[in-house]
Design a protein around this motif. Structure first.
Motif, PDB file in Angstrom:
ATOM      1  N   TYR A  38      19.498  41.409   6.240  1.00 22.64           N
ATOM      2  CA  TYR A  38      18.333  40.632   5.799  1.00 22.64           C
ATOM      3  C   TYR A  38      17.153  40.755   6.757  1.00 22.64           C
ATOM      4  N   ARG A  87      23.453  30.839   5.488  1.00 22.64           N
ATOM      5  CA  ARG A  87      22.525  31.018   6.617  1.00 22.64           C
ATOM      6  C   ARG A  87      22.693  32.405   7.227  1.00 22.64           C
ATOM      7  N   LEU A 131      20.928  34.987   5.177  1.00 23.27           N
ATOM      8  CA  LEU A 131      19.475  34.959   5.371  1.00 23.27           C
ATOM      9  C   LEU A 131      19.065  35.323   6.797  1.00 23.27           C
ATOM     10  N   GLY A 132      20.026  35.724   7.602  1.00 24.42           N
ATOM     11  CA  GLY A 132      19.681  36.134   8.955  1.00 24.42           C
ATOM     12  C   GLY A 132      19.290  34.984   9.856  1.00 24.42           C
ATOM     13  N   LEU A 133      19.582  33.760   9.443  1.00 23.80           N
ATOM     14  CA  LEU A 133      19.201  32.606  10.264  1.00 23.80           C
ATOM     15  C   LEU A 133      20.207  32.404  11.388  1.00 23.80           C
ATOM     16  N   ASP A 134      21.488  32.601  11.071  1.00 21.96           N
ATOM     17  CA  ASP A 134      22.526  32.492  12.079  1.00 21.96           C
ATOM     18  C   ASP A 134      23.128  33.883  12.278  1.00 21.96           C
ATOM     19  N   ALA A 135      23.426  34.189  13.521  1.00 22.46           N
ATOM     20  CA  ALA A 135      24.050  35.486  13.816  1.00 22.46           C
ATOM     21  C   ALA A 135      25.562  35.316  13.810  1.00 22.46           C
ATOM     22  N   ASP A 181      20.505  30.662  16.969  1.00 18.97           N
ATOM     23  CA  ASP A 181      20.554  30.470  15.532  1.00 18.97           C
ATOM     24  C   ASP A 181      19.429  29.524  15.163  1.00 18.97           C
ATOM     25  N   ALA A 182      18.822  29.777  14.009  1.00 20.13           N
ATOM     26  CA  ALA A 182      17.673  28.968  13.608  1.00 20.13           C
ATOM     27  C   ALA A 182      18.116  27.538  13.296  1.00 20.13           C
ATOM     28  N   ARG A 234      10.881  36.900  14.169  1.00 15.32           N
ATOM     29  CA  ARG A 234      10.574  35.568  14.689  1.00 15.32           C
ATOM     30  C   ARG A 234       9.457  35.559  15.717  1.00 15.32           C
ATOM     31  N   ASP A 267      18.024  23.878   1.570  1.00 17.67           N
ATOM     32  CA  ASP A 267      17.916  22.433   1.775  1.00 17.67           C
ATOM     33  C   ASP A 267      16.627  21.973   1.116  1.00 17.67           C
ATOM     34  N   LYS A 291      32.353  33.471  12.711  1.00 14.98           N
ATOM     35  CA  LYS A 291      31.319  32.720  13.431  1.00 14.98           C
ATOM     36  C   LYS A 291      31.954  31.493  14.048  1.00 14.98           C
TER      37      LYS A 291
END
Lengths: 311, 510
Positions: free
Chosen positions: A69, A49, A52-56, B509-510, B339, A84, A13
């Motif tokens: 996820y 992250r 949890l699939g928040l960032d690719a 990205d979130a 989302r 957090d 990443k």
């Protein structure tokens, strides 16, 4: 769901010019607490992250129980995470925070009260979360992670801001989660926080895992039988021991660390050369040492280290 | 392992439809932040309070009653009328050879000018009562021959202006409730212009000549006018037999009549079959400029709605930007990884609450504000119950759509201050421009077509009439788009916002 574990394979990443993950690969297994340690900026939070699939990611795969996820239907029933503890709306009560999360997974309000009791937050649950101490926020975050009774629990720096009582509670709590068969991943930038809790360690530096082993194996591998020596005749002692083939480091005005020679051999050598000394102690490596050893290259800003003298 | 994967806690309620869960979660989020609920309450309150203020602060006590036409609408019913009562069925014909108008240039200085809707012709009127039913055939200053009835209906006949060389012959026939108008150029050949049915016409009606001369659009304002027509060969036919003609100015003290320009007055002179009639005023539906003392639901609601709009925009933006500021978005998106559904659920919750806030506000504000205004002598342009319902529903929809737009901008820019300022800017700026009476109509109309303020059209209750010359600007309460189309402009922005927000939410990205 297949085996409740997290499997990370070759995660890469890049954020602009920064390579945050550079081939991060490891597996988090059920039934044990896996410590996820490394200096700040090594990629721990980014990895979580990504899980949890928040960032690719640019490359690689992160699978939770064999699936990405983002394909999970009610994900909190598979993975409970605390990234957090400050991620709260300050004017919403702790209980209401858990309530919306529960509803998002199709869980009933009574599950909320169960987890509140489990983390010992009952008395504060109906107060606004904005007034919580950091320790209370951590507990609320843990409660959120437990809502779906997930087989995988992932906590980012859970010891931050906890008082000693809280730290002791947290350790016991993490151990009990693992004892129930859950896969537990706990990150920390301080080895001391996880050393008494983790069974398994993943040490990270510069975006990749640089060690991935059981705690005991790691200590055994790094421990090279150092000996701490206290003497008023430092230079003399160092010369004698270095001559005998040891690596000698002056660590204080009257203390020396010797490696490469067993303690009894050191005593014999010093006595033979009539070097006065007051204390000799065999030194088994701690996890802290392992960590420092492993992350030495990975730390971006390192404090000055003691001068090293070798022959 | 099995112990963990199967030992689910009591109280798990797995619903098949995951979206309902997201919706439930977002609704719970919304209702558990007091500030947001209060913000929506403030929106309702602002709509109501400003309406009350508008009602209390208006004072038109002592103004004469506004004439109401047969259709229930406010009308202006002023003209110089040369008439006599005639019973039963019959016919009347006349030749018009001149229609000359004057417009004041400066103080009291009347100069010849063109008044496109100056009217001179024959009329059959139920009585001389203000607002009574009528049908008329006339020659106009710029629109040829027209047949008009009951104030709002208008049909075109022979084109071209009237002059001594181009005389227009007009004819009205009465047969029961049916009045038919004809026009011709020679008094022998008649072309039918139109037919009007006037219900409830008594046996005896007032029949005669009339001259009206309405206001003309003059730059940014309007100015009154006076017109004089020359009639010849006034004849009664059929069952009607002539008596004495009397002349009078109808509707002299109507609030929709600004008086004769240049201290003039109405008059008529008769010599044999020749009449010269001078008149002012208009027989037409009342518009804002002809009835400046009138109030509308628009006046009662719009300022309060505008204030409420700011409240719902702030709440709408904060509903998502707070999550970004606090990193709560990570928790949200980890719980609901799809989302687009989160965004949609937020939009639905927000829209529903804002809709209720606006609807309740309007439903309370309209009757309260109107009652107070009426108690202070203000005439409220009448509206149908359907229009009133549309205004109330539209106010709710307006607030809902604006708050959803704010939500989307919040999701795109991820910053409270930036989202709130940009959306309020997009609404406030054009609103301030259209609220300026000196804004040229073309600019104001353009703004109310393409910017989010187009949605205020949903609160308009006034109708534009092509046969009445006036400034139809948003400032006067006339919007260029019909109500739902105006709202659709704002909805278009909101839908575009939703689409962009969904894409960036998915990609980033979130």
């Amino acid at each position: 769901m297949s085996a409740p574990e997290i499997v990370l394979t070759g995660l890469r990443k890049r954020y602009g010019a920064t390579l945050a993950l550079d081939g991060m690969s490891f597996t988090v297994r059920p039934g044990v607490v896996t410590g996820f340690v490394g200096p700040n900026g090594a990629g721990k939070s980014t990895t979580m992250r990504v899980v949890l699939g928040l960032d690719a990611v640019d490359e690689g795969t992160a699978l939770v129980g064999g699936k990405p996820y983002r394909s999970l239907r009610c994900p909190l029933n598979h993975v409970g995470a605390l990234l957090d503890a400050a991620a709260l709306h300050p004017s919403r009560t702790g209980r209401n925070h858990l309530l919306w999360l529960a509803y998002s997974q199709g869980l009933a309000a009574r599950r909320v009260d169960q987890v509140i009791e489990q983390v010992g937050l009952t008395s504060a649950a109906r107060r606004k979360a904005g007034g919580y101490s950091l320790g209370m926020r951590q507990r609320l975050g843990i409660a959120a992670a437990l809502l779906g009774d997930p087989p995988i629990v992932m906590l980012d720096e859970p010891f931050n801001g906890m008082d000693p009582d809280g730290i002791i509670w947290m350790r016991g709590f993490l151990r009990s989660l693992a004892a129930q068969g859950r896969a537990v991943l706990v990150s920390s930038h301080l080895m001391s926080e996880v050393q008494d809790t983790a069974d398994h360690l993943v040490v990270v530096g510069r975006g990749k895992a640089i060690a991935d082993a059981g705690v005991n194996d790691l200590i055994a591998a790094t421990s090279s039988g150092r000996v701490a020596l206290r003497t008023t005749a430092g230079p003399h002692a160092m010369a004698v021991l270095a001559h005998a083939g040891a690596t000698v480091v002056a660590t204080g005005s009257d203390t020396i660390t010797v490696s490469g020679l067993p303690a009894d051999r050191i005593v014999t050598l010093l006595n033979r050369s009539v070097v006065p000394f007051s204390e000799v102690s065999a030194h088994r490596a701690t996890l802290e040492d392992v960590y420092l050893e492993l992350t030495r290259d990975a730390v971006e800003f390192r404090a000055a280290t003691p001068t090293e003298v070798t022959r | 392992m099995t112990a963990v994967t199967t030992a689910h806690p009591a109280g798990r309620r797995t619903t098949r439809d995951g979206f309902r869960q997201v919706l439930h979660a977002e609704w719970t989020k919304f209702r558990t932040v007091l500030g947001w609920v209060a913000g929506m309450g403030v929106a309702t309150l602002l709509v109501v309070l400003v309406a009350l203020l508008a009602g209390v602060s208006s004072d038109q006590k002592g103004s004469p009653p506004v004439p109401i036409g047969p259709g229930g609408e406010a009308v202006t019913d002023t003209c110089y009328f040369v008439h006599q009562p005639l019973a039963g069925d019959g016919s009347v014909t006349v030749a018009v050879s001149a229609l000359d108008s004057s417009i004041p240039q400066g103080l009291g200085d009347l100069r010849p000018g063109v008044v496109p809707w100056a009217k001179a012709g024959l009329i059959v009127k139920e009585s001389t009562r203000q607002g009574s039913p009528y049908a008329a055939i006339m020659i106009t200053g710029g629109h040829g021959v027209r047949m008009q009835d009951n104030y709002v209906n208008d049909r075109a006949g022979l084109r071209g202006p009237v002059s001594a060389a181009s005389v227009r012959w007009l004819r009205l026939d009465r047969s029961g409730d049916t009045i038919t108008g004809y026009a011709g150029t020679d008094g022998t050949n008649w072309a039918e212009v139109g037919t009007a049915r006037l219900s409830g016409l008594g046996s005896s009606v007032q029949v005669g000549l009339f001259v009206a001369s309405p206001q003309v659009v003059d730059g940014m304002g309007t100015t009154g006018s006076v017109s004089t027509a020359a009639f010849g060969d006034l004849r009664l036919h059929g069952g009607w037999t002539g008596g004495e003609w009397t002349g009078e100015l109808l509707g002299d003290h109507s609030p929709s009549f600004a008086g004769f320009p240049g201290n003039g007055s109405g008059s008529f002179t008769q010599s044999g079959g020749r009449f010269t009639v001078t008149g002012a005023g208009d027989i037409a539906p009342a518009v804002r400029e002809t009835l400046p003392t009138g109030g509308t639901l628009n006046d009662i609601l719009t300022t309060g709605t505008f204030a409420a709009l700011i409240a719902v925009i702030v709440v709408g933006a904060l509903f998502i930007t707070t999550e970004y500021r606090k990193n709560l978005i990570h928790v949200t998106l980890a719980a609901s990884p799809r989302r687009g559904r989160v965004l949609l659920a937020k939009a639905i919750v927000l829209g529903a609450v804002a809709f209720v806030a606006g609807l309740v506000g309007a439903v309370l504000a309209v009757p309260l504000g109107a009652r107070l205004a009426r108690a202070n002598g203000v005439f409220i342009f009448p509206v149908t119950p359907w229009t009133e319902m549309r205004v109330a529903l539209g106010t709710g929809a307006l607030l809902a759509t604006a708050s959803i737009l704010a939500l989307c901008i919040g999701a795109i820019v991820r910053d409270s201050a930036a989202a709130v300022t940009s959306v309020i800017g997009a609404v406030v700026l054009p609103y301030l421009l259209i609220a300026n009476p000196f804004m040229p109509a073309s600019v104001a109309n353009w703004l109310t077509r393409v910017t989010p303020v187009a949605a205020f059209a949903v609160q308009q209750t006034l109708v534009q009439y092509p046969q009445v010359a006036s400034h139809y600007t948003p400032y006067q309460g006339y919007y260029p788009l019909v109500p739902w189309v105006g709202l659709a402009v704002l909805a278009g922005y909101a839908v575009a916002g939703l689409a962009v927000a969904a894409v960036v939410l998915h990609r980033r990205d979130a």
